[in-house]
Design a protein around this motif. Sequence first.
Motif, mmCIF file in Angstrom:
data_model
loop_
_atom_site.group_PDB
_atom_site.id
_atom_site.type_symbol
_atom_site.label_atom_id
_atom_site.label_comp_id
_atom_site.label_asym_id
_atom_site.label_seq_id
_atom_site.Cartn_x
_atom_site.Cartn_y
_atom_site.Cartn_z
ATOM 1 N N SER A 43 28.294 8.924 -16.713
ATOM 2 C CA SER A 43 28.671 8.716 -15.184
ATOM 3 C C SER A 43 28.435 7.215 -14.703
ATOM 4 O O SER A 43 29.215 6.896 -14.184
ATOM 5 N N ALA A 44 27.601 6.753 -15.279
ATOM 6 C CA ALA A 44 27.068 5.478 -15.021
ATOM 7 C C ALA A 44 28.201 4.522 -15.330
ATOM 8 O O ALA A 44 28.653 3.534 -14.637
ATOM 9 N N LEU A 45 28.682 4.445 -16.627
ATOM 10 C CA LEU A 45 29.630 3.653 -17.083
ATOM 11 C C LEU A 45 30.950 3.954 -16.243
ATOM 12 O O LEU A 45 31.908 3.022 -16.137
ATOM 13 N N GLN A 46 31.456 5.257 -16.159
ATOM 14 C CA GLN A 46 32.620 5.627 -15.620
ATOM 15 C C GLN A 46 32.700 5.101 -13.993
ATOM 16 O O GLN A 46 33.449 4.547 -13.548
ATOM 17 N N THR A 47 31.441 5.027 -13.099
ATOM 18 C CA THR A 47 31.319 4.677 -11.961
ATOM 19 C C THR A 47 31.596 3.203 -11.815
ATOM 20 O O THR A 47 32.326 2.610 -10.995
ATOM 21 N N LEU A 48 30.880 2.461 -12.696
ATOM 22 C CA LEU A 48 30.692 0.974 -12.875
ATOM 23 C C LEU A 48 32.061 0.490 -13.323
ATOM 24 O O LEU A 48 32.251 -0.736 -12.817
ATOM 25 N N GLY A 49 32.915 1.088 -14.034
ATOM 26 C CA GLY A 49 34.249 0.420 -14.480
ATOM 27 C C GLY A 49 34.047 -0.160 -15.909
ATOM 28 O O GLY A 49 32.927 0.073 -16.392
ATOM 29 N N GLN A 50 35.042 -0.435 -16.514
ATOM 30 C CA GLN A 50 35.066 -0.641 -17.918
ATOM 31 C C GLN A 50 34.556 -2.227 -18.039
ATOM 32 O O GLN A 50 34.613 -2.590 -19.336
ATOM 33 N N ASP A 51 34.484 -3.150 -17.066
ATOM 34 C CA ASP A 51 33.791 -4.167 -17.250
ATOM 35 C C ASP A 51 32.394 -4.256 -17.138
ATOM 36 O O ASP A 51 31.654 -5.316 -17.241
ATOM 37 N N ALA A 52 31.443 -2.982 -17.076
ATOM 38 C CA ALA A 52 30.097 -3.009 -17.174
ATOM 39 C C ALA A 52 29.885 -3.053 -18.612
ATOM 40 O O ALA A 52 30.458 -2.432 -19.618
ATOM 41 N N HIS A 53 28.824 -3.751 -19.189
ATOM 42 C CA HIS A 53 28.246 -4.127 -20.370
ATOM 43 C C HIS A 53 27.120 -3.362 -20.765
ATOM 44 O O HIS A 53 26.395 -3.027 -19.810
ATOM 45 N N ALA A 54 27.207 -2.816 -21.792
ATOM 46 C CA ALA A 54 25.967 -1.989 -22.306
ATOM 47 C C ALA A 54 25.207 -2.648 -23.161
ATOM 48 O O ALA A 54 25.383 -3.496 -24.121
ATOM 49 N N VAL A 55 23.754 -2.452 -23.017
ATOM 50 C CA VAL A 55 22.678 -3.028 -23.713
ATOM 51 C C VAL A 55 22.147 -2.012 -24.158
ATOM 52 O O VAL A 55 21.529 -0.826 -23.820
ATOM 53 N N ILE A 56 22.048 -1.685 -25.721
ATOM 54 C CA ILE A 56 21.423 -0.537 -26.397
ATOM 55 C C ILE A 56 20.128 -0.785 -26.968
ATOM 56 O O ILE A 56 19.867 -2.098 -27.718
ATOM 57 N N VAL A 57 18.958 -0.136 -26.646
ATOM 58 C CA VAL A 57 17.772 -0.366 -27.168
ATOM 59 C C VAL A 57 17.385 0.736 -28.338
ATOM 60 O O VAL A 57 17.712 1.808 -28.212
ATOM 61 N N THR A 58 16.799 0.097 -29.483
ATOM 62 C CA THR A 58 16.451 1.006 -30.530
ATOM 63 C C THR A 58 15.091 0.622 -30.784
ATOM 64 O O THR A 58 14.525 -0.676 -30.468
ATOM 65 N N THR A 59 14.397 1.346 -31.852
ATOM 66 C CA THR A 59 13.202 1.066 -32.622
ATOM 67 C C THR A 59 13.511 1.018 -33.925
ATOM 68 O O THR A 59 14.495 1.319 -34.399
ATOM 69 N N PRO A 60 12.645 0.141 -34.772
ATOM 70 C CA PRO A 60 13.042 -0.024 -36.130
ATOM 71 C C PRO A 60 13.459 1.304 -37.102
ATOM 72 O O PRO A 60 14.041 1.008 -38.296
ATOM 73 N N GLN A 61 12.865 2.105 -36.807
ATOM 74 C CA GLN A 61 12.872 3.261 -37.571
ATOM 75 C C GLN A 61 14.331 3.918 -37.746
ATOM 76 O O GLN A 61 14.881 3.881 -36.898
ATOM 77 N N GLY A 62 14.437 4.447 -39.235
ATOM 78 C CA GLY A 62 15.521 5.097 -39.601
ATOM 79 C C GLY A 62 16.227 6.072 -38.473
ATOM 80 O O GLY A 62 17.188 6.408 -38.234
ATOM 81 N N VAL A 63 15.026 6.886 -38.007
ATOM 82 C CA VAL A 63 15.379 8.192 -37.230
ATOM 83 C C VAL A 63 16.054 7.628 -36.051
ATOM 84 O O VAL A 63 17.022 8.361 -35.352
#
Length: 422
Positions: A168-188
């Motif tokens: 919903s956040a991405l669709q509301t903001l539009g396709q020019d919204a950039h995603a920043v993806i957070v992870t930790t090092p573990q494989g899971v």
Amino acid sequence: MSDHACGSCSSSGSGCSSSGCSSEGCKPEDMKLQKALSRIKHKIVVISGKGGVGKSTVATNIAVALSLAGKQVGLLDVDVHGPSVPRLLSLQDQKPHIGHEVIEPISWSSNLWVMSLGFMLPSKDDPVIWRGPVKIGLIKQFVQDVAWNDLDFLVVDCPPGTGDEPLSALQTLGQDAHAVIVTTPQGVAIDDVRRSVNFCKQVGNPVLGIIENMSGFVCPDCGNVHDIFNSGGGEELAKETGVKFLGRIPLDPEVGRSGDEGYPIIRTDHESPTGKALNTIIKPMLNLTETLQENNEMPKPEELQAKNGMIRIAVPVAAGKLCMHFGHCEQFALMDVDVATKGIVATNMETPPPHEPGVLPKWIADQGVQLVLAGGMGSRAQSLFTDAGVKVIVGSPAEAPENVVSSYLAGTLQTGSNTCDH
């Protein structure tokens, strides 16, 4: 596909994000949303396919870091079931003022405003038991009804996964919204976050990059960083998926302490490994502002890349005058100019292709144009022109195209505000 799509927008039909759009394809109830979006230059949506990776802490520190860099920033917490931003900023006792059809965000500083459902709960112990449609409605309301005013950045903290809230956040903001993806090092975690990258690709939003959080441990005694988890998983995922790796943030006891006590570590310690990592991570976000050509000085004719002493200038035209909304023009006036004499040699009126997102910048570049004189143009379109090597001047007046170009060549062109600033 709807018949209506603004050429400078990132969506079509009722999702048109062009400020001032009067097309019948835009539903009246969406106009308020589009007006709100027109005042936000860049949207950063922080997501992760895995819970517990420190996403809210990262999002909060990104927002604070951008504000400390002098940018006007909004921080929107759409984690309906676990809103943690108020605590991270020591704002948990604040209540927003709610007026007639408007909600005032909480001011954290002169450059940073915050909104979260956590501000509105009667008690911090109250659970939120909502189904998807209600959550979707809240996210839209937090974008369109909150008085964000003019922002350089809106940073959105989403709950983990690829469900209702991130979608919903991405669709509301539009396709020019950039995603920043957070992870930790573990494989899971990497396995779950890989789904987030594919999620963004499927919904059509660009991924600004991946952050590897809790990457190494900062020893409180010696200050050195030691790997207690596997390291490098986020960077490998970035290479695998073809997206940018923004950097590693170490596991720092001070980050946990700062979160509990409600102060962002980026504000108190720039020189620690964590502070340095965060300052590195926001550089690509700050670089987004450099793609807005309206921030640059007006180029002189002799500064453009002439071909055989000639340059070509494009002006979007409607009803015989410069069209104030770039994506709504009927034709383009393509004018060949002699750089030495600064005279218009030839003018051709060309009908552009259908106004689908991203099509017009490529078409203009293919016509051999070096400069576009426009009234209003969205940030996404400006970025595409930058990539194509075409200069843009926004805020040009709604006059006959020959007059606009002649004023530019004479050095007397007076520009105003960007009438399609989104």
